[in-house]
Motif scaffolding. Structure first.
Motif, short mmCIF file in Angstrom:
data_model
loop_
_atom_site.label_atom_id
_atom_site.label_comp_id
_atom_site.label_asym_id
_atom_site.label_seq_id
_atom_site.Cartn_x
_atom_site.Cartn_y
_atom_site.Cartn_z
N SER A 69 113.17 -20.85 -22.14
CA SER A 69 112.70 -21.99 -21.35
C SER A 69 111.19 -22.18 -21.48
O SER A 69 110.71 -23.30 -21.61
CB SER A 69 113.08 -21.78 -19.87
OG SER A 69 112.52 -22.78 -19.06
N ALA A 70 110.44 -21.06 -21.44
CA ALA A 70 108.98 -21.14 -21.44
C ALA A 70 108.42 -21.60 -22.78
O ALA A 70 107.32 -22.17 -22.83
CB ALA A 70 108.40 -19.78 -21.07
N GLN B 276 100.41 -19.31 -19.56
CA GLN B 276 99.20 -19.94 -19.04
C GLN B 276 98.83 -21.07 -19.98
O GLN B 276 98.68 -20.86 -21.18
CB GLN B 276 98.08 -18.89 -18.97
CG GLN B 276 96.78 -19.36 -18.35
CD GLN B 276 95.76 -18.23 -18.34
OE1 GLN B 276 95.16 -17.89 -19.36
NE2 GLN B 276 95.57 -17.62 -17.19
N GLY B 277 98.71 -22.30 -19.45
CA GLY B 277 98.36 -23.42 -20.31
C GLY B 277 99.40 -24.54 -20.24
O GLY B 277 100.36 -24.47 -19.47
N PRO B 278 99.23 -25.57 -21.05
CA PRO B 278 100.11 -26.74 -21.00
C PRO B 278 101.55 -26.42 -21.38
O PRO B 278 101.81 -25.60 -22.26
CB PRO B 278 99.48 -27.71 -22.00
CG PRO B 278 98.67 -26.86 -22.92
CD PRO B 278 98.18 -25.72 -22.08
N ALA B 279 102.49 -27.09 -20.71
CA ALA B 279 103.92 -26.86 -20.98
C ALA B 279 104.31 -27.36 -22.37
O ALA B 279 105.15 -26.76 -23.04
CB ALA B 279 104.76 -27.55 -19.92
N ASN B 280 103.71 -28.46 -22.80
CA ASN B 280 103.99 -29.01 -24.13
C ASN B 280 102.78 -28.81 -25.02
O ASN B 280 102.08 -29.74 -25.39
CB ASN B 280 104.35 -30.50 -24.02
CG ASN B 280 105.60 -30.71 -23.18
OD1 ASN B 280 106.62 -30.09 -23.41
ND2 ASN B 280 105.51 -31.59 -22.19
N ALA B 281 102.55 -27.56 -25.38
CA ALA B 281 101.35 -27.20 -26.12
C ALA B 281 101.49 -27.48 -27.61
O ALA B 281 102.59 -27.44 -28.16
CB ALA B 281 101.04 -25.72 -25.91
N ASP B 282 100.35 -27.77 -28.24
CA ASP B 282 100.35 -27.84 -29.70
C ASP B 282 100.67 -26.46 -30.28
O ASP B 282 101.34 -26.35 -31.31
CB ASP B 282 98.97 -28.27 -30.22
CG ASP B 282 98.59 -29.67 -29.76
OD1 ASP B 282 99.50 -30.50 -29.58
OD2 ASP B 282 97.38 -29.93 -29.58
N LEU B 283 100.19 -25.43 -29.58
CA LEU B 283 100.36 -24.07 -30.05
C LEU B 283 100.46 -23.12 -28.87
O LEU B 283 99.70 -23.23 -27.91
CB LEU B 283 99.17 -23.65 -30.93
CG LEU B 283 99.11 -22.19 -31.35
CD1 LEU B 283 100.11 -21.90 -32.46
CD2 LEU B 283 97.71 -21.80 -31.79
N VAL C 92 99.12 -19.75 -23.70
CA VAL C 92 99.25 -18.31 -23.95
C VAL C 92 100.48 -17.79 -23.22
O VAL C 92 100.67 -18.07 -22.03
CB VAL C 92 98.00 -17.54 -23.47
CG1 VAL C 92 98.16 -16.04 -23.72
CG2 VAL C 92 96.76 -18.06 -24.16
N GLY C 93 101.31 -17.05 -23.92
CA GLY C 93 102.46 -16.40 -23.30
C GLY C 93 102.40 -14.91 -23.52
O GLY C 93 102.00 -14.46 -24.60
N TRP C 94 102.77 -14.15 -22.51
CA TRP C 94 102.76 -12.69 -22.67
C TRP C 94 103.92 -12.07 -21.91
O TRP C 94 104.31 -12.54 -20.85
CB TRP C 94 101.43 -12.09 -22.27
CG TRP C 94 101.04 -12.17 -20.82
CD1 TRP C 94 101.18 -11.20 -19.87
CD2 TRP C 94 100.41 -13.28 -20.16
NE1 TRP C 94 100.68 -11.62 -18.66
CE2 TRP C 94 100.21 -12.90 -18.80
CE3 TRP C 94 100.02 -14.57 -20.56
CZ2 TRP C 94 99.62 -13.75 -17.87
CZ3 TRP C 94 99.45 -15.41 -19.63
CH2 TRP C 94 99.25 -15.00 -18.30
N PHE C 95 104.46 -11.03 -22.49
CA PHE C 95 105.60 -10.33 -21.89
C PHE C 95 105.11 -9.40 -20.78
O PHE C 95 104.11 -8.69 -20.93
CB PHE C 95 106.35 -9.50 -22.94
CG PHE C 95 107.15 -10.31 -23.90
CD1 PHE C 95 108.43 -10.72 -23.58
CD2 PHE C 95 106.62 -10.68 -25.13
CE1 PHE C 95 109.18 -11.48 -24.47
CE2 PHE C 95 107.35 -11.44 -26.02
CZ PHE C 95 108.64 -11.85 -25.70
#
Length: 581
Positions: free
Chosen positions: A516-517, A465-472, A500-503
Motif C-alpha cells: 500500500s505504501a 515520509q514524504g509525498p504519497a505519489n512521489a517521483d521516487l 523515504v520509506g524504512w522498515f
C-alpha cells in the motif's frame, strides 16, 4: 552548519578531541553528529573523526568538510579533497604542504611546540581543540567548563593544564584570524535539553527501561558498548551483566533466564550470531522469550570488525536449521533504538519467541543528539500470557503448548504450582511431552509460524515520509534510512518529489502495508549495504518487486553519504526518462 574533521595516526587522541568538540557543541544547543573511521587495531594507521553541527537534527555524515585539522601530512593527502574553499589547520611540526588540486587554505600552527612548552606533547590535541573553537566562533569558556567536568576527578592541576592548552590554541588561531580567507558564523542555537549518545547507548537504555535485568554476553565489536553501558547502569536496579565464555554460553544463559521469567538479552555481531543459531532454534521450539541485538559489521568470518555493513539480515530471519520463527525489528534512529530496546522484550514475551534488534555499526557507534524527553518517560511493559496461579480444582494437567485461537499458549514460570517445569527442543504435544505424530507436528509448526503474524496489528512495520505519489521513493533500514532522509531533501531541492520509506519490522514481512505504501511511487530505489541485495530479495520473495524497483548496493565498509544516494537517484530518473522518450 559546519562540518569539522580531525585526522592523524590511530592512538594519538583523535577520538578524545572529537568527543570534546561534539559534547561542547551539544551543550551550547547545537545538534551534532559524529562519524569516525578507524582500523581494527589499537595503535597505528590513519584515522579520522568528523563532526557536523547545526541548528537542525543531523543523522548522517556528509561528503563536504569545512575545517580539517591535520596532525600529519597523510591527513591532508587523504581528506583534503573534501574541502571546497575551507581551511586546513595543520601542525607545523611536520612541515605541511598543500597538494595540487585541493581547494583550501592551509594554516599552520606550532601545535607540538606549544604543547611541549606547556610540559607535554600530549597537550597537542587540546591545542587543536582550542584553535578549532576560535575558528568556528564557539567561544572558549564552554570548552573550559567541559574540561573541568571531564577531568575534575584527576585533580585541579590536570584541569588547569588542559585549560591552558585550550587557551594557547584559541589565542594562536585568533592572532592568525586576519589571514583567513573564509570565516564561519554559526546561527545562534535554540537552548534545549539534549543528550549525546550512540545507538548502542539508546538500545541499552531502552532495555533498562523495559525491565531487562540480565545481560549475558561476550565482547565483540561493535556490540560491546551495550554490555559496558549496562554494567554501569544495572547495579542501581538490581540487574547483572555476566560475561560468558563465548557466544554459545551467552545465548543459552539468556534463554534459560527467559524461561525462568527474567527479561534477559544478549548482544553480538556477525561471528557471534553464527554461533548462536542452534540455540535460537531452541528458543523458537520451546517458545521461550529472548532478545538478541545484532550490530552488523563487515563479514564473513572476522571480516572487517570496525566497518559498516548490513549483511546479516537473511541470517537473522532464516539462520539455523529447520524453520524457526523469530521477529526482527529494525531501528533507524536513536529514538527508534530506545523504543525497540524496550519493545523487543514486550514482543518476546507476548509472542514467546526470539526477537532480534537489527542495528548496524554506523547506528550503533556514531554519536548524535537526542532530546532528553525521548528517553526519560516511563515505558509500557507487557508480559503476555503468564499464568500466575493454576487452579487446584481441575484434574487436567497444565497444557503449556495448548492450541489457541491466536496460536499463543499460556505459560507458567518455574515454581508455579501445577505449572510446566520442563521444556524440550524435541517436537512435543500440547502437554510438552515428546510427540512425533504427523498431525501434531503439522499443527505445532503452524502454531509457531502463525502466532507472530499479528505483530502487524500492534506496530507499523514500514513507515513513509514524504509525498504519497512521489517521483521516487528511497527505501532502507538502519543508518541507511537516515542517509536516505537527507538524500531526499537534496532531491527535493533539485525539483524531484522524493519520499523515504524504512522498515521497522523486517520479519515477519509487512506485506500489505508495504504494498500500500509504495503503490503511488513512480520509481523505487532500495538502498542497502551488502553485496547481494538482501532487502530486495525479501521484497521479491513477497512478489512485490516490479519494474519500478532498482537497487543501490555498497559493500566497501564505508557508509553511504546523502550526496551519493541523491546523485545515483537523479541518474536513475534521468535514464528512465530517456527510455520513455
Amino acid at each position: 552548519m559546519i562540518a569539522w574533521k580531525i585526522g592523524g595516526d590511530q592512538g594519538e587522541g583523535i577520538d578524545s578531541t572529537g568527543d570534546i568538540v561534539i559534547h561542547v557543541a551539544n551543550r551550547l544547543g547545537y545538534y551534532v553528529y559524529g562519524y569516525k573511521s578507524f582500523s581494527s587495531r589499537i595503535k597505528g594507521g590513519h584515522t579520522h573523526y568528523k563532526v557536523r553541527l547545526g541548528t537542525h537534527p543531523i543523522q548522517a555524515a556528509t561528503r563536504h568538510t569545512d575545517i580539517l585539522v591535520a596532525l600529519n601530512q597523510e591527513t591532508i593527502e587523504l581528506e583534503g579533497s573534501e574541502l571546497q574553499g575551507g581551511v586546513i589547520l595543520a601542525d607545523s611540526a611536520f612541515s605541511p604542504v598543500l597538494p595540487p588540486g585541493i581547494d583550501a587554505q592551509l594554516l599552520a600552527l606550532p601545535m607540538t611546540q606549544m604543547a611541549k612548552e606547556l610540559g607535554s606533547g600530549l597537550m597537542r590535541n587540546m591545542i587543536a581543540a582550542g584553535a578549532s573553537a576560535a575558528l568556528m566562533g564557539l567561544g572558549i569558556q564552554p570548552f573550559y567548563d567541559y574540561v573541568a567536568k571531564r577531568f575534575g576527578t584527576k585533580g585541579a592541576e590536570v584541569v588547569k593544564a588542559n585549560q591552558m592548552a585550550l587557551q594557547r590554541g584559541y589565542q594562536a588561531l585568533s592572532e592568525s584570524a586576519h589571514t583567513l580567507k573564509t570565516t564561519w558564523t554559526l546561527t545562534p542555537p535554540i537552548p534545549a535539553d539534549r543528550l549525546v549518545m550512540t545507538g548502542n547507548d539508546a538500545v541499552a537504555l531502552g532495555a533498562l527501561a523495559g525491565g531487562c535485568r540480565l545481560m549475558c554476553g561476550y565482547p565483540i565489536t561493535p556490540a560491546t558498548d551495550i554490555m559496558e553501558s549496562l554494567v554501569k547502569w544495572f547495579p542501581s536496579v538490581g540487574g547483572a551483566v555476566v560475561q560468558m565464555e563465548d557466544e554459545l554460553g551467552s545465548i543459552t544463559a539468556a534463554i534459560g533466564a527467559g524461561f525462568a521469567g527474567a527479561r534477559a538479552m544478549t548482544a553480538t555481531s556477525g561471528p557471534g550470531l553464527s554461533l548462536m543459531q542452534e540455540a535460537i532454534g531452541l528458543a523458537a521450539m520451546t517458545e521461550t522469550p529472548v532478545v538478541i541485538v545484532d550490530t552488523q559489521r563487515g563479514g564473513p568470518s572476522t571480516g572487517m570488525p570496525t566497518k559498516q555493513e548490513q549483511s546479516d539480515l537473511l541470517a537473522m530471519i532464516y539462520g539455523g536449521h529447520g524453520e524457526a520463527p523469530r521477529i526482527v525489528i529494525t531501528p533507524s534512529s536513536l529514538e527508534e533504538s530506545f523504543e525497540d530496546g524496550y519493545e523487543a522484550f514486550n514482543l518476546a514475551e507476548i509472542y514467546q519467541t526470539p526477537v532480534f534488534i537489527a542495528t548496524d555499526l554506523s547506528l550503533a557507534l556514531w554519536q548524535q543528539s537526542i532530546e532528553r524527553s525521548h528517553v526519560q518517560n516511563p515505558v509500557p511493559i507487557e508480559r503476555g500470557k503468564i499464568v500466575k496461579t493454576f487452579g487446584s480444582n481441575t484434574s487436567e494437567p497444565f497444557q503449556r503448548y495448548a492450541f489457541t485461537a491466536d496460536n499463543i499458549s499460556p505459560r507458567t514460570l518455574p515454581g508455579t504450582p501445577g505449572g510446566q517445569y520442563l521444556a524440550t527442543g524435541v517436537e512435543h504435544a500440547p502437554s510438552g511431552k515428546v510427540s512425533e505424530a504427523p498431525e501434531n507436528r503439522a499443527r505445532m509448526m503452524d502454531k509457531r509460524l502463525h502466532k507472530i503474524q499479528s505483530i502487524h496489528s500492534r506496530r507499523q512495520g514500514f513507515l513513509v515520509q514524504g509525498p504519497a505519489n512521489a517521483d521516487l521513493m528511497l527505501i532502507g533500514i538502519g543508518s541507511t534510512a537516515a542517509v536516505n532522509r537527507e538524500a531526499a531533501q537534496l532531491l527535493q531541492q533539485s525539483g524531484i518529489a522524493a519520499a523515504v520509506g524504512w522498515f521497522r519490522t523486517i520479519a515477519p514481512f509487512p506485506h500489505e502495508l508495504f504494498a500500500s505504501a509504495t503503490q503511488g511511487s513512480l520509481h523505487i530505489l532500495v538502498v542497502e549495504q551488502n553485496a547481494t541485495g538482501q532487502i530486495a530479495q525479501l521484497i521479491q520473495m513477497q512478489g512485490l518487486y516490479d519494474q519500478r524497483f532498482a537497487t543501490l548496493l555498497k559493500y566497501d565498509g564505508v557508509p553511504f553519504l546523502p550526496e551519493d544516494v541523491a546523485q545515483y537517484a537523479q541518474q536513475l530518473i534521468a535514464s528512465s526518462m530517456e527510455v520513455t522518450h
